[in-house]
Design an enzyme around this catalytic site. Structure first.
Site, PDB file in Angstrom:
ATOM      1  N   GLU A 150       0.814  -1.221   0.000  1.00 59.22           N
ATOM      2  CA  GLU A 150       0.000   0.000   0.000  1.00 59.22           C
ATOM      3  C   GLU A 150       0.852   1.278   0.000  1.00 59.22           C
ATOM      4  OE1 GLU A 150      -4.118  -1.496   2.166  1.00 59.22           O
ATOM      5  OE2 GLU A 150      -2.614  -0.460   3.389  1.00 59.22           O
TER       6      GLU A 150
ATOM      7  N   GLU B  75      -6.755  -7.811  -0.571  1.00 57.26           N
ATOM      8  CA  GLU B  75      -7.218  -7.700   0.810  1.00 57.26           C
ATOM      9  C   GLU B  75      -8.688  -7.318   0.841  1.00 57.26           C
ATOM     10  OE1 GLU B  75      -5.077  -5.111   3.419  1.00 57.26           O
ATOM     11  OE2 GLU B  75      -3.115  -5.704   2.666  1.00 57.26           O
TER      12      GLU B  75
END
Length: 681
Positions: free
Chosen positions: A150, A311
């Protein structure tokens, strides 16, 4: 196709055995089998464990876990662990620490805390990737590389300032070109030496304006700093990627993206990713169409190639203001929503809940109680069994659409860095209005960049195309001339790629194809509104619709006026126009309409282009997509409602892959449930 080594929809997620004592490992593996987990993401934040000092590398724990997972038939998505540098690095090499928007040097802490232009960070992150690739290049569990995690955050340190100047030299070639691109004659900002240029932050050109939005005196430098910081972080990714590819050329490489994440130009990043992966975390009240649009945005980054759902949470987040549980069945339904829009994996953060720190209340397949007798685990196991049953049926199938919505990160930055005309303009929300109208009516839409091949589509919608990049107007003209329908809106065609106004009248380079001139732009207060009054028999609609936020005062230059304003001094001026251009049509919507207008109007345009929805009629709360593979068509019908609804198929029906039942005509679909119908040939 990334799933060759394990030819099914991968099922699993982030696993952190490095946070647990070894007796827990075997128990986890036992429960993984029960849940149908077949892929685990390892090593995401283990840099400090793997490298306790400059010279020491210790991977014994990872060796053992890689072997254990492989022995149990679980593949590994192996992360490089470089998303948070170790404490010793921050202590010994302060250049690795970021400087924030307000000019403060950070201390060690958090994550994503490394300066992307730090020589120290780049040296050690690449070395870590090299060490991992050398060690595990032949390991049979390795399926895919996961670089960092991320990526996010900007830095304003001296290293970034120097790198920014070098970036500008590459982009513009000379200071004269920089001064021209940024219009530095304004306020006497002309630069005579490269080292006079400093990063735009709270100490120089920028400040926190209304609603926390970044405001700037010079849009040009701020826009370029967004580009530069995105490129800087991308360069960090590319350095690790190159190290991995050199040693494992056949192993795909990715990093997890975050949907409409403003800081990074994902359309540029995707060019360097073998597969797009992303993390999906809607709230309980996030519109289903918004989540769908994010999936389509991610799929569109690589020309429709299937993506990884890297995710999602099995139950609840920990970081939102209100962290609601996913109600029974919702995790399954939202997992299939990702698959419906092009995902070839279903993965979670996390497989076992942490016991401390800020993510200890983030949901997991294995809860703190530590056994399989929980609602969440049962639902995960049931989904795992279904995905095993589906096998490779859907793998590498594509979502087909004849409608495209244009989304551009740099246009997003420029639109919201603008010093007017309204703080209410939020680019992603405006794009979503159009997507939602199509979604509610049962139409699929690709979400593409400005450099996409428009000839594949019948309808192209470019909401708030404030920035017109080189070549885009010409592509639009070619598309419309060949028979396509193009739609754009208020606040479009204003500036070029440097945020310099295109002179000669709005909408600039789009003026010819649209056949209009926009003389002024009125910004309405939140308490104000106007009306879109449709001319009789113009577009098959009647009456008027509420509009708000922005109203362009438009003059026709050959375009047909199909709706007018109903209020204010510009009552009677065009609110919606269409220009016949070659064999096609170019539409201009001059004001932001209520949802009902788009829901009434867009399906009529689709019908004119012989584009049909997937269902005869689409009940509220029902979502549809179509994936195609080898001549076979798979219709997804998802019911987000708590109660059953009657669904009428437009075709002869087919077989539901999940239940084996025949679906045809009008059938009842249970609440929080779905069909995947293999349609008859």
């Amino acid at each position: 196709m990334i799933n060759k080594a394990k030819p099914k929809i991968w099922y699993g997620g982030d696993y952190n055995p490095d946070q647990w004592e070894k007796p827990v490992w075997d128990e986890d593996l036992r429960m993984f089998k029960l849940a149908g987990i077949d892929v685990a993401t390892l090593n995401v934040f283990a840099w400090a464990l793997n490298q306790p000092d400059e010279e020491t590398y210790s991977f014994e724990w990872l060796d053992e876990m890689m072997d254990k997972l492989h022995a149990d038939g679980v593949g590994v998505c192996l992360a490089t662990s470089t998303a948070a540098h170790p404490a010793w690095m921050a202590k010994r090499y302060p250049d690795v620490l970021r400087v924030d928007f307000d000019g403060r040097k950070r201390k060690f802490g958090g994550r994503h805390n490394s300066c992307p232009n730090s020589p120290t960070y780049r040296k050690y992150s690449v070395r870590m990737a090299e060490k991992l690739a050398e060690r595990y290049k032949d390991h049979p569990a390795l399926l895919i590389w996961h670089v960092s995690n991320e990526y996010s955050g900007y830095c304003y340190c001296d290293n970034c300032a120097e790198a920014f100047r070098e970036w500008l030299k590459q982009r513009y070639g000379s200071l004269e070109s920089v001064n021209r691109a940024w219009n530095t004659g304004f306020w006497g900002h002309t630069f005579y030496d490269w080292d006079e240029i400093v990063p735009p932050n709270g100490l120089s050109e920028e400040w926190r304006g209304w609603n926390g939005r970044t405001a700037t005196n010079f849009q040009g430098i701020s826009l370029d700093y967004c580009r530069f910081q995105s490129d800087s972080l991308l360069e960090c990714y590319k350095l690790e990627q190159a190290a991995l590819k050199q040693r494992t050329p056949d192993v795909p490489v990715t990093t997890n993206l975050m949907g409409a994440f403003k800081e990074l130009d994902y359309q540029k990043w995707a060019k360097h990713m073998d597969v797009v992966s992303w993390d999906n975390y809607p709230s309980l009240d996030t519109p289903y169409s918004y989540t769908a649009m994010m999936h389509d945005l991610m799929r569109g980054l690589k020309d429709g190639q299937p993506f990884m759902l890297m995710e999602q949470t099995p139950s609840q987040q920990n970081w939102q203001p209100y962290n609601s549980l996913k109600r029974p069945g919702v995790m399954r339904l939202w997992s299939y929503q990702a698959v419906a829009h092009g995902a070839d994996t279903v993965m979670f953060f996390q497989l076992r809940r942490s016991i401390g720190a800020c993510e200890k209340y983030h949901g997991a397949v294995i809860e703190h109680v530590g056994h399989e007798h929980t609602r969440v685990f049962r639902e995960c196991a049931e989904l795992g069994a279904e995905l095993h049953k589906l096998g490779d049926t859907l793998l590498d199938s594509r979502v087909e659409s004849r409608i495209a919505i244009v989304f551009d990160w740099e246009n997003w930055w420029a639109t919201e860095l603008s010093s007017g005309p309204t703080i209410a303009l939020k680019y992603v929300e405006e794009v979503h209005k159009f997507y939602d109208a199509l979604y509610q009516a049962g139409f699929s839409a690709d979400v593409v960049g400005v450099d996409a091949d428009l000839s594949r589509y019948d309808i192209v919608i470019a909401p708030v195309m404030y920035m017109v990049k080189p070549g885009f107007a010409q592509n639009v003209e070619s598309f419309v001339s060949a028979g396509g329908k193009f739609i754009t809106t208020y606040f479009s065609g204003i500036v070029d790629e440097n945020d310099i106004v295109t002179l000669g009248g709005y909408p600039g380079e789009l003026r010819k194809v649209l056949g209009i001139w926009s003389e002024e732009i009125d910004a309405l207060l939140p308490t104000q509104s106007n009306r879109i009054v449709v001319k009789p028999n113009a577009i098959g609609l009647e009456g008027s619709y509420v509009s708000s936020m922005l109203c362009d005062l438009v003059h026709s230059e050959g375009a047909e006026v199909v709706a007018e304003y109903g209020e204010d001094f510009y009552k009677g001026m065009p609110a919606l126009t269409v220009n016949r251009f070659g064999a096609g049509e170019a539409w201009y919507l001059a004001t932001s309409p209520e949802a009902a207008f788009l829901r009434d109007w867009l399906p009529k345009l689709c019908a004119e282009s012989s584009i049909r929805p997937h269902l005869q009629s689409v009940p509220s709360g029902v979502e549809t997509t179509l994936r195609v593979k080898g001549g076979k068509r798979y219709l997804f019908v998802l019911n987000h409602n708590a109660d059953a609804v009657d669904i009428q198929l437009t075709e002869d029906g087919g077989t539901d892959l999940l239940t084996g039942k025949t679906i045809s005509g009008t059938s009842s679909l249970a609440g929080i449930d779905l069909w995947i119908v293999e349609l008859k040939a």
